[in-house]
Design a protein around this motif. Structure first.
Motif, PDB file in Angstrom:
ATOM      1  N   ASP A  36      -4.654  14.439 -15.194  1.00  0.00           N
ATOM      2  CA  ASP A  36      -5.287  13.957 -14.303  1.00  0.00           C
ATOM      3  C   ASP A  36      -5.772  12.354 -14.569  1.00  0.00           C
ATOM      4  N   LYS A  37      -6.380  12.298 -15.596  1.00  0.00           N
ATOM      5  CA  LYS A  37      -6.665  10.901 -15.933  1.00  0.00           C
ATOM      6  C   LYS A  37      -5.463   9.747 -15.826  1.00  0.00           C
ATOM      7  N   SER A  38      -4.457  10.146 -16.226  1.00  0.00           N
ATOM      8  CA  SER A  38      -3.092   9.231 -16.256  1.00  0.00           C
ATOM      9  C   SER A  38      -2.485   8.993 -14.858  1.00  0.00           C
ATOM     10  N   ALA A  39      -3.060   9.974 -13.874  1.00  0.00           N
ATOM     11  CA  ALA A  39      -2.226   9.861 -12.774  1.00  0.00           C
ATOM     12  C   ALA A  39      -2.463   8.656 -11.770  1.00  0.00           C
ATOM     13  N   MET A  40      -1.490   8.120 -10.964  1.00  0.00           N
ATOM     14  CA  MET A  40      -1.451   7.104 -10.179  1.00  0.00           C
ATOM     15  C   MET A  40      -2.694   7.042  -9.153  1.00  0.00           C
ATOM     16  N   VAL A  41      -2.812   8.308  -8.604  1.00  0.00           N
ATOM     17  CA  VAL A  41      -3.754   8.375  -7.537  1.00  0.00           C
ATOM     18  C   VAL A  41      -4.727   9.455  -7.797  1.00  0.00           C
ATOM     19  N   GLN A  42      -6.006   9.331  -7.811  1.00  0.00           N
ATOM     20  CA  GLN A  42      -6.961  10.413  -7.941  1.00  0.00           C
ATOM     21  C   GLN A  42      -7.601  10.985  -6.644  1.00  0.00           C
ATOM     22  N   VAL A  43      -7.723  12.175  -6.808  1.00  0.00           N
ATOM     23  CA  VAL A  43      -8.440  13.077  -5.577  1.00  0.00           C
ATOM     24  C   VAL A  43      -9.540  13.302  -6.027  1.00  0.00           C
ATOM     25  N   ASP A  44     -10.920  13.300  -4.955  1.00  0.00           N
ATOM     26  CA  ASP A  44     -12.203  13.886  -5.343  1.00  0.00           C
ATOM     27  C   ASP A  44     -12.199  15.323  -4.831  1.00  0.00           C
ATOM     28  N   ARG A  45     -13.571  15.570  -4.878  1.00  0.00           N
ATOM     29  CA  ARG A  45     -13.707  17.127  -4.362  1.00  0.00           C
ATOM     30  C   ARG A  45     -13.477  17.071  -2.566  1.00  0.00           C
ATOM     31  N   GLN A  46     -13.768  16.045  -2.152  1.00  0.00           N
ATOM     32  CA  GLN A  46     -13.813  15.987  -0.814  1.00  0.00           C
ATOM     33  C   GLN A  46     -12.224  15.807  -0.251  1.00  0.00           C
ATOM     34  N   GLY A  47     -11.552  15.651  -1.133  1.00  0.00           N
ATOM     35  CA  GLY A  47      -9.984  15.356  -0.722  1.00  0.00           C
ATOM     36  C   GLY A  47      -9.507  13.819  -0.335  1.00  0.00           C
ATOM     37  N   ARG A  48     -10.391  13.027  -0.942  1.00  0.00           N
ATOM     38  CA  ARG A  48     -10.401  11.654  -0.617  1.00  0.00           C
ATOM     39  C   ARG A  48      -9.444  10.983  -1.936  1.00  0.00           C
ATOM     40  N   TYR A  49      -8.528  10.390  -1.356  1.00  0.00           N
ATOM     41  CA  TYR A  49      -7.375   9.581  -2.285  1.00  0.00           C
ATOM     42  C   TYR A  49      -7.961   8.273  -2.815  1.00  0.00           C
ATOM     43  N   LYS A  50      -7.731   7.921  -4.020  1.00  0.00           N
ATOM     44  CA  LYS A  50      -8.137   6.479  -4.464  1.00  0.00           C
ATOM     45  C   LYS A  50      -7.092   6.369  -5.453  1.00  0.00           C
ATOM     46  N   ALA A  51      -6.125   5.143  -5.181  1.00  0.00           N
ATOM     47  CA  ALA A  51      -5.356   4.671  -5.948  1.00  0.00           C
ATOM     48  C   ALA A  51      -5.594   3.797  -7.370  1.00  0.00           C
ATOM     49  N   GLN A  52      -5.416   4.372  -8.433  1.00  0.00           N
ATOM     50  CA  GLN A  52      -5.763   3.607  -9.771  1.00  0.00           C
ATOM     51  C   GLN A  52      -4.891   2.493 -10.131  1.00  0.00           C
ATOM     52  N   LEU A  53      -5.497   1.833 -11.049  1.00  0.00           N
ATOM     53  CA  LEU A  53      -4.825   0.426 -11.377  1.00  0.00           C
ATOM     54  C   LEU A  53      -3.341   0.693 -11.876  1.00  0.00           C
ATOM     55  N   ILE A  54      -3.116   1.924 -12.639  1.00  0.00           N
ATOM     56  CA  ILE A  54      -1.938   1.949 -12.943  1.00  0.00           C
ATOM     57  C   ILE A  54      -0.782   2.197 -11.633  1.00  0.00           C
ATOM     58  N   PHE A  55      -1.405   2.682 -10.393  1.00  0.00           N
ATOM     59  CA  PHE A  55      -0.588   2.655  -9.304  1.00  0.00           C
ATOM     60  C   PHE A  55       0.107   1.320  -9.013  1.00  0.00           C
ATOM     61  N   TYR A  56      -0.851   0.334  -8.999  1.00  0.00           N
ATOM     62  CA  TYR A  56      -0.575  -1.195  -8.752  1.00  0.00           C
ATOM     63  C   TYR A  56       0.387  -1.554  -9.740  1.00  0.00           C
ATOM     64  N   THR A  57       0.216  -1.333 -11.378  1.00  0.00           N
ATOM     65  CA  THR A  57       0.723  -1.909 -12.179  1.00  0.00           C
ATOM     66  C   THR A  57       2.260  -1.287 -12.273  1.00  0.00           C
ATOM     67  N   GLN A  58       2.201   0.025 -12.053  1.00  0.00           N
ATOM     68  CA  GLN A  58       3.767   0.490 -11.812  1.00  0.00           C
ATOM     69  C   GLN A  58       4.587   0.032 -10.807  1.00  0.00           C
ATOM     70  N   LYS A  59       3.941  -0.491  -9.722  1.00  0.00           N
ATOM     71  CA  LYS A  59       4.673  -1.228  -8.606  1.00  0.00           C
ATOM     72  C   LYS A  59       5.063  -2.518  -9.033  1.00  0.00           C
ATOM     73  N   LEU A  60       4.193  -3.205  -9.660  1.00  0.00           N
ATOM     74  CA  LEU A  60       4.355  -4.613 -10.174  1.00  0.00           C
ATOM     75  C   LEU A  60       5.592  -4.509 -11.221  1.00  0.00           C
ATOM     76  N   MET A  61       5.440  -3.571 -12.023  1.00  0.00           N
ATOM     77  CA  MET A  61       6.587  -3.567 -13.173  1.00  0.00           C
ATOM     78  C   MET A  61       7.780  -3.344 -12.486  1.00  0.00           C
ATOM     79  N   ASN A  62       8.044  -2.450 -11.443  1.00  0.00           N
ATOM     80  CA  ASN A  62       9.118  -2.239 -10.688  1.00  0.00           C
ATOM     81  C   ASN A  62       9.705  -3.334 -10.004  1.00  0.00           C
ATOM     82  N   LEU A  63       8.788  -4.303  -9.586  1.00  0.00           N
ATOM     83  CA  LEU A  63       9.142  -5.584  -8.939  1.00  0.00           C
ATOM     84  C   LEU A  63       9.974  -6.502  -9.884  1.00  0.00           C
ATOM     85  N   LYS A  64       9.063  -6.566 -11.033  1.00  0.00           N
ATOM     86  CA  LYS A  64       9.332  -7.515 -12.121  1.00  0.00           C
ATOM     87  C   LYS A  64      10.483  -7.004 -13.107  1.00  0.00           C
TER      88      LYS A  64
END
Length: 231
Positions: A128-156
């Motif tokens: 859970d902790k290392s996932a790219m997107v986190q979900v709370d009890r209300q089902g709301r999604y929040k992208a974590q820094l690793i989500f953007y870092t992974q996209k940045l690495m793919n770009l570079k």
């Protein structure tokens, strides 16, 4: 991949002895050790897993290695720790011949209502902790820094054809991407090819700076902590 190494060795040696190399395109394993700030987990444990897989492959029939269900951390880590851990392990693994690394897409910030967390006690666990997107009890999604870092690495680094570790400190790597060298650095001394030169540096947040590198043999700490905002 969760078995002990002796069991893995015996199993895969038997599989390849039976001729499986002609029917296998890639090898894969899970890597789920807890984050270790001493870096021993990816230098020793991850390296041991990679070496094991190469050792059981028949000569002349080496296969690419993929790391699947990759876990970077535990409950105590910050988003920054998780993102940096992913970058460090990706670079190390790539330098050892790993061609793909998969991470979990979503996890739970809080205990899920229906107990779908990977952790037995229902609390957010390592996956859970290392996932790219986190979900709370209300089902709301929040992208974590690793989500953007992974996209940045793919770009570079996407489509890289080679990765070489520059030092034995496991802090400097160079990727060959479309015929150009892209450096991944988080410590140590100035690489000879960058000594005294202006270079474009992108940090883990995606900020871009143009900074001078010091002479060969000098610390690059000040370069990696440069301030001033995106250029």
């Amino acid at each position: 991949a969760l078995e002990t190494l002796p069991i893995m060795t015996k199993y895969w040696m038997a599989v390849f002895k039976a001729g499986a190399a002609d029917y296998v395109d890639a090898m894969n394993f899970h890597f789920g050790n807890e984050f270790d700030t001493t870096q021993s987990d990816f230098v020793v444990d991850l390296g041991t897993h990679i070496d094991l897989y190469y050792s059981v492959m028949p000569p002349g029939k080496k296969k690419g290695i993929w790391i699947t269900e990759y876990i970077t951390g535990d409950r105590k880590l910050s988003e920054f720790d998780v993102a940096i851990g992913y970058l460090q392990r990706f670079a190390f693994a790539a330098s050892r011949g790993v061609t793909k690394l998969f991470i979990e897409f979503y996890g739970h910030l809080l205990p899920p209502r229906r107990g779908t967390s990977d952790s037995p006690d229902g609390m957010p666990g390592p996956i859970d902790k290392s996932a790219m997107v986190q979900v709370d009890r209300q089902g709301r999604y929040k992208a974590q820094l690793i989500f953007y870092t992974q996209k940045l690495m793919n770009l570079k680094l996407g489509g890289f054809t080679r990765c070489v570790e520059l030092t034995r400190t496991h802090k400097q790597y160079t990727f060959t991407v479309k015929g150009r060298s892209v450096y991944v650095l988080w410590g140590g001394e100035t690489p000879p090819d960058l000594a005294g030169k202006l270079a474009t540096v992108t940090d883990v947040f995606g900020n871009i700076f143009v900074v001078p590198f010091p002479s060969a043999g000098q610390s690059i700490h000040n370069v990696l902590t440069a301030k001033g905002g995106p250029k």
